[in-house]
Design a protein around this motif. Sequence first.
Motif, PDB file in Angstrom:
ATOM      1  N   ILE A  48      16.267 -62.818   5.520  1.00 55.65           N
ATOM      2  CA  ILE A  48      16.127 -62.212   4.111  1.00 55.65           C
ATOM      3  C   ILE A  48      17.397 -62.279   3.250  1.00 55.65           C
ATOM      4  O   ILE A  48      17.418 -62.750   2.135  1.00 55.65           O
ATOM      5  CB  ILE A  48      15.466 -60.963   4.211  1.00 55.65           C
ATOM      6  N   SER A  49      18.292 -61.907   3.955  1.00 58.35           N
ATOM      7  CA  SER A  49      19.722 -61.965   3.304  1.00 58.35           C
ATOM      8  C   SER A  49      20.233 -63.346   2.655  1.00 58.35           C
ATOM      9  O   SER A  49      20.749 -63.492   1.836  1.00 58.35           O
ATOM     10  CB  SER A  49      20.646 -61.401   4.181  1.00 58.35           C
ATOM     11  N   ASN A  50      19.817 -64.246   3.657  1.00 56.93           N
ATOM     12  CA  ASN A  50      20.300 -65.496   3.146  1.00 56.93           C
ATOM     13  C   ASN A  50      19.595 -65.977   2.096  1.00 56.93           C
ATOM     14  O   ASN A  50      20.015 -67.047   1.275  1.00 56.93           O
ATOM     15  CB  ASN A  50      20.244 -66.575   4.302  1.00 56.93           C
ATOM     16  N   LEU A  51      18.316 -65.837   2.163  1.00 57.71           N
ATOM     17  CA  LEU A  51      17.331 -66.062   1.150  1.00 57.71           C
ATOM     18  C   LEU A  51      17.785 -65.517  -0.064  1.00 57.71           C
ATOM     19  O   LEU A  51      17.418 -66.288  -1.371  1.00 57.71           O
ATOM     20  CB  LEU A  51      15.797 -66.122   1.676  1.00 57.71           C
ATOM     21  N   LEU A  52      18.086 -64.449  -0.260  1.00 55.36           N
ATOM     22  CA  LEU A  52      18.516 -63.727  -1.618  1.00 55.36           C
ATOM     23  C   LEU A  52      19.824 -64.249  -2.185  1.00 55.36           C
ATOM     24  O   LEU A  52      19.950 -64.030  -3.205  1.00 55.36           O
ATOM     25  CB  LEU A  52      18.419 -61.925  -1.329  1.00 55.36           C
ATOM     26  N   GLU A  53      20.879 -64.834  -1.276  1.00 58.47           N
ATOM     27  CA  GLU A  53      22.205 -65.077  -1.812  1.00 58.47           C
ATOM     28  C   GLU A  53      21.833 -66.314  -2.542  1.00 58.47           C
ATOM     29  O   GLU A  53      21.067 -67.080  -2.481  1.00 58.47           O
ATOM     30  CB  GLU A  53      22.820 -65.489  -0.460  1.00 58.47           C
ATOM     31  N   GLU A  54      22.320 -66.378  -3.837  1.00 59.38           N
ATOM     32  CA  GLU A  54      22.240 -67.334  -4.684  1.00 59.38           C
ATOM     33  C   GLU A  54      23.622 -68.391  -4.399  1.00 59.38           C
ATOM     34  O   GLU A  54      24.665 -68.134  -4.880  1.00 59.38           O
ATOM     35  CB  GLU A  54      22.470 -66.869  -6.014  1.00 59.38           C
ATOM     36  N   LYS A  55      23.282 -69.238  -3.839  1.00 57.53           N
ATOM     37  CA  LYS A  55      24.253 -70.186  -3.163  1.00 57.53           C
ATOM     38  C   LYS A  55      24.018 -71.543  -4.238  1.00 57.53           C
ATOM     39  O   LYS A  55      23.257 -72.045  -4.577  1.00 57.53           O
ATOM     40  CB  LYS A  55      24.109 -70.752  -1.934  1.00 57.53           C
ATOM     41  N   GLU A  56      25.297 -71.895  -4.782  1.00 56.70           N
ATOM     42  CA  GLU A  56      25.130 -73.022  -5.659  1.00 56.70           C
ATOM     43  C   GLU A  56      25.614 -74.140  -4.831  1.00 56.70           C
ATOM     44  O   GLU A  56      26.546 -74.417  -4.227  1.00 56.70           O
ATOM     45  CB  GLU A  56      26.597 -72.761  -6.767  1.00 56.70           C
ATOM     46  N   GLN A  57      24.767 -75.151  -5.147  1.00 56.03           N
ATOM     47  CA  GLN A  57      24.689 -76.444  -4.188  1.00 56.03           C
ATOM     48  C   GLN A  57      25.203 -77.543  -5.073  1.00 56.03           C
ATOM     49  O   GLN A  57      24.773 -77.601  -6.083  1.00 56.03           O
ATOM     50  CB  GLN A  57      23.410 -76.966  -3.484  1.00 56.03           C
ATOM     51  N   ASN A  58      26.598 -78.073  -4.673  1.00 59.40           N
ATOM     52  CA  ASN A  58      27.127 -79.020  -5.552  1.00 59.40           C
ATOM     53  C   ASN A  58      27.316 -80.247  -4.687  1.00 59.40           C
ATOM     54  O   ASN A  58      28.020 -80.322  -3.528  1.00 59.40           O
ATOM     55  CB  ASN A  58      28.534 -78.645  -5.921  1.00 59.40           C
ATOM     56  N   ASP A  59      26.685 -81.473  -5.132  1.00 62.42           N
ATOM     57  CA  ASP A  59      26.706 -82.670  -4.248  1.00 62.42           C
ATOM     58  C   ASP A  59      27.975 -83.311  -4.150  1.00 62.42           C
ATOM     59  O   ASP A  59      28.541 -84.189  -3.264  1.00 62.42           O
ATOM     60  CB  ASP A  59      25.706 -83.583  -4.907  1.00 62.42           C
ATOM     61  N   ASN A  60      29.046 -82.858  -5.010  1.00 59.17           N
ATOM     62  CA  ASN A  60      30.254 -83.567  -5.090  1.00 59.17           C
ATOM     63  C   ASN A  60      31.302 -82.781  -4.037  1.00 59.17           C
ATOM     64  O   ASN A  60      32.276 -83.267  -4.099  1.00 59.17           O
ATOM     65  CB  ASN A  60      30.831 -83.809  -6.370  1.00 59.17           C
TER      66      ASN A  60
END
Length: 80
Positions: free
Chosen positions: A55-67
Motif C-alpha cells: 500500500i505504501s509503495n502504491l501511494l508513493e508518487e514516483k516520477e519515472q523518467n526514461d532518460n
Amino acid sequence: MTADPINVIYKIQKRLKASLQQIGDTMISGGVDNMEKYKYLLGQATTIQIILQDISNLLEEKEQNDNEGNVVQLDREPKA
C-alpha cells in the motif's frame, strides 16, 4: 455519498497497523502457549507487513523518467 478512495486506503492502513500491534502485544505478553499458535501469529504479522508495504509503495508518487535511472533500453538504434 461516496467515500474518497484515498481516505478508505488510509483507514485500511490504520486498521492493519492496529491488527499488527495487537498481534505483537499478544506475542510479547505471553499469549502464545504453543508453537502452532506462534507460527500462525507470525504468519499473520508477516502478511500484514507485506500488505502495508505494498500500500505504501502504491501511494508513493514516483516520477519515472526514461532518460534517467538504471534501465537500459536495448531496442533503440544508436544515435549518430
